[in-house]
Design a protein around this motif. Sequence first.
Motif, short mmCIF file in Angstrom:
data_model
loop_
_atom_site.label_atom_id
_atom_site.label_comp_id
_atom_site.label_asym_id
_atom_site.label_seq_id
_atom_site.Cartn_x
_atom_site.Cartn_y
_atom_site.Cartn_z
N LYS A 149 0.88 -1.17 0.00
CA LYS A 149 0.00 0.00 0.00
C LYS A 149 0.92 1.22 0.00
CE LYS A 149 -3.59 -2.46 2.59
NZ LYS A 149 -4.39 -2.51 3.84
N PHE A 150 0.77 2.06 -1.00
CA PHE A 150 1.76 3.11 -1.24
C PHE A 150 1.36 4.47 -0.69
CE2 PHE A 150 2.42 0.02 -4.74
CZ PHE A 150 3.71 -0.36 -4.42
N GLY A 151 0.41 4.50 0.25
CA GLY A 151 -0.05 5.79 0.78
C GLY A 151 1.06 6.67 1.31
N ILE A 152 1.73 6.21 2.36
CA ILE A 152 2.77 7.04 2.99
C ILE A 152 3.93 7.26 2.04
CG2 ILE A 152 3.84 5.03 4.08
CD1 ILE A 152 3.68 8.63 5.45
N LEU A 153 4.28 6.26 1.23
CA LEU A 153 5.37 6.42 0.27
C LEU A 153 4.99 7.45 -0.80
CD1 LEU A 153 6.65 2.77 -0.21
CD2 LEU A 153 7.55 4.56 1.27
N GLY A 154 3.71 7.50 -1.15
CA GLY A 154 3.24 8.51 -2.09
C GLY A 154 3.42 9.92 -1.52
N PHE A 155 3.12 10.07 -0.23
CA PHE A 155 3.31 11.36 0.42
C PHE A 155 4.78 11.76 0.42
CE2 PHE A 155 -0.56 10.06 3.11
CZ PHE A 155 -1.42 10.52 2.12
N ILE A 156 5.65 10.79 0.71
CA ILE A 156 7.09 11.06 0.73
C ILE A 156 7.57 11.47 -0.66
CG2 ILE A 156 9.36 10.01 1.07
CD1 ILE A 156 8.01 8.19 3.18
N LEU A 157 7.12 10.73 -1.66
CA LEU A 157 7.52 11.05 -3.04
C LEU A 157 7.03 12.44 -3.43
CD1 LEU A 157 8.96 9.69 -5.44
CD2 LEU A 157 6.72 8.98 -6.26
N ASP A 158 5.82 12.79 -3.04
CA ASP A 158 5.28 14.12 -3.34
C ASP A 158 6.10 15.21 -2.65
OD1 ASP A 158 2.98 15.87 -4.35
OD2 ASP A 158 2.97 16.30 -2.20
N SER A 159 6.55 14.94 -1.43
CA SER A 159 7.36 15.92 -0.71
C SER A 159 8.66 16.21 -1.46
CB SER A 159 7.68 15.40 0.70
OG SER A 159 6.51 15.23 1.45
N ILE A 160 9.24 15.18 -2.05
CA ILE A 160 10.50 15.36 -2.77
C ILE A 160 10.26 15.98 -4.14
CG2 ILE A 160 12.46 14.14 -3.80
CD1 ILE A 160 12.28 12.18 -1.45
N LEU A 161 9.25 15.52 -4.86
CA LEU A 161 8.95 16.06 -6.19
C LEU A 161 8.55 17.53 -6.12
CD1 LEU A 161 6.94 13.09 -7.76
CD2 LEU A 161 9.22 13.87 -8.43
N SER A 162 7.88 17.92 -5.04
CA SER A 162 7.43 19.31 -4.89
C SER A 162 8.56 20.24 -4.46
CB SER A 162 6.29 19.38 -3.88
OG SER A 162 6.75 19.03 -2.58
N GLY A 163 9.68 19.66 -4.03
CA GLY A 163 10.80 20.49 -3.59
C GLY A 163 10.78 20.83 -2.12
N ARG A 164 9.75 20.38 -1.38
CA ARG A 164 9.71 20.66 0.04
C ARG A 164 10.82 19.93 0.79
NH1 ARG A 164 4.22 19.68 -1.06
NH2 ARG A 164 4.33 17.63 -0.04
N VAL A 165 11.23 18.80 0.25
CA VAL A 165 12.31 17.99 0.84
C VAL A 165 13.31 17.67 -0.27
CG1 VAL A 165 12.89 15.83 1.99
CG2 VAL A 165 10.76 17.01 2.57
N GLU A 166 14.59 17.79 0.03
CA GLU A 166 15.62 17.57 -0.98
C GLU A 166 15.75 16.09 -1.33
OE1 GLU A 166 18.51 17.96 -3.78
OE2 GLU A 166 17.26 19.54 -2.88
N ASP A 167 15.86 15.23 -0.31
CA ASP A 167 16.07 13.80 -0.57
C ASP A 167 15.81 13.02 0.70
OD1 ASP A 167 16.63 11.48 -1.90
OD2 ASP A 167 18.77 11.85 -2.15
N ALA A 168 15.65 11.72 0.58
CA ALA A 168 15.51 10.81 1.70
C ALA A 168 16.07 9.46 1.27
CB ALA A 168 14.05 10.68 2.13
N ILE A 169 16.42 8.64 2.26
CA ILE A 169 17.05 7.35 2.00
C ILE A 169 16.09 6.22 2.37
CG2 ILE A 169 19.05 5.89 2.45
CD1 ILE A 169 19.71 8.58 1.14
N ILE A 170 15.88 5.29 1.43
CA ILE A 170 15.05 4.12 1.68
C ILE A 170 15.94 2.95 2.08
CG2 ILE A 170 13.54 2.40 0.62
CD1 ILE A 170 12.08 4.95 1.01
N CYS A 171 15.54 2.25 3.15
CA CYS A 171 16.28 1.07 3.58
C CYS A 171 15.29 -0.08 3.81
CB CYS A 171 17.07 1.34 4.86
SG CYS A 171 18.03 -0.10 5.43
N PRO A 172 15.10 -0.97 2.82
CA PRO A 172 14.24 -2.15 3.03
C PRO A 172 14.83 -3.07 4.10
CG PRO A 172 14.63 -1.75 0.70
CD PRO A 172 15.61 -0.90 1.45
N VAL A 173 13.95 -3.63 4.93
CA VAL A 173 14.37 -4.49 6.03
C VAL A 173 13.57 -5.79 5.99
CG1 VAL A 173 14.68 -4.71 8.52
CG2 VAL A 173 14.88 -2.46 7.43
#
Length: 375
Positions: A281-305
Motif C-alpha cells: 500500500k503506497f499511501g505514505i510512500l506517495g506522500f514522501i515522493l510528493d514531498s521530494i517532487l514538490s521540492g519541500r524535501v531535498e532527498d531521503a534514504i530508503i532502507c528495506p528491512v
Amino acid sequence: MADPRGSSAPDLDILGDQVTLHPSGYVEPPQRPQDRDKEQNLVEHMARFRTSPLEFLREVSLHVSGTGWRAYNHFIGQPIFYNGFSDNMTAAVLSTPILQKQITELAEKRIAFEEKEGLLKPNDPSYAAKKTQRKNGIEHSLQELCEKMTGDMICKMESRPFIRGAYYMCTQLLTRAYHQGIHVSSEEVLRLRAVAREAEKNKQSIIFLPCHRSHVDYVSLQLICYRLGLALPTVVAGDNLNFPVVGSFLQHADTLLQGGFNFECFVEGGRSRTGKLLPPKFGILGFILDSILSGRVEDAIICPVSTQYDKVIETEGYVTELLGVPKKKENLADFLSASSILSLKLGRVDVRFHKPWSIRDFIREQRARTTSIPP
C-alpha cells in the motif's frame, strides 16, 4: 575484545556485551567457529535473577547508570533527546503552510454551508462582522483540534533514562521468547552506519521499510538501532495515518523529512497472517515522493528491512483468525500475562538490511528511462 563497560556506541562487531571496534569501512572480523556467514548475535539471552543474581544486578546497574553504549549519548542522526522536543515538533507540524491553507479552506467551506442553511444572512446589517468572527472561531477550533491530535501522535522522546529502561525491559521480554537472540549481518550493519553518517551530515531521513509478520518487527528494529547507536526511527502506524482536517499523514511526514529524522513504516499496511508478504500500500510512500517532487524535501534514504523468525509469537492467534474467529483487539495486559508465550523457546530472529538507496536518484533514473523510450 573491548571492555563493554568502557566502550561507546560500536562500529561493529557485536556479540552480546562484547564489542570489537573497526575503522571506517568494512573490515572482515577474525573468523570464529561460531560465526556463520558474517552473522552476529546482536541481542543475547540476558541474565536472570533466579539463576545469576549478581550478573542480573550488574546488568541493571549498567543500564540505570548509562554505562558505555547504554548511555545512548552519541548516536548517529538528528538530535531527538532534549527538553521541548515534543513541543517543537508539534509547533513545526502546525506551522506548515499546507496545513494552514487547508484549515482556511475548511473554514470557508463551513461559512458557505452556514450561509446556504440560513445561519448567516447576507442581508443582516452586521453580516460582515459576524462572518469574520465566525470564520475566526472555526479556524481557532480547527487549530485546537490539530494541536491535540498532533500532540497525541508526536513521539515523546525527552527522557533518556526512560529510553534506556525501555530498551532493557524489551530486551528482557524478547529474549525470554526468542532465546537465541537477534541476528544481523555485520557487513550490512556497517554499511547502514556509513549511510547513516552521510544522511546525518546532509540532514536526510532514513526510511526503514520492514516486512510485517509480527509485533516483534518494530521492537527488534528499535532494539537494533539503539544497540548500534543509530537515531531511533518514529513508527508510522495507527492514529498517525488518521490525521484530522488534512486526512493524511503528509504534514507530519514533511516535518520528519525536513528535519532529517528517521522513521519506519510497513508498506503492507498490516501483519501477514500466513508468512507471505502482503500486496503493498503506497499511501505514505506517495506522500514522501510528493514531498521530494514538490521540492519541500531535498532527498531521503530508503532502507528495506527483512525480519525472519523461527516461529512468530502470534502463531496461535493467526491460526484461529484464519479459521474464521474474529480478530481480538490487542492489549498489553494479555501480552504480559501470556507467561506461556514468554517462556517458550521460539528460536531466533534474523534481521537483514538491504542496501539503502536515494529516492532522488531513483526519480532521476526513472525519468531517464522514460525519456529514452523511443516514440
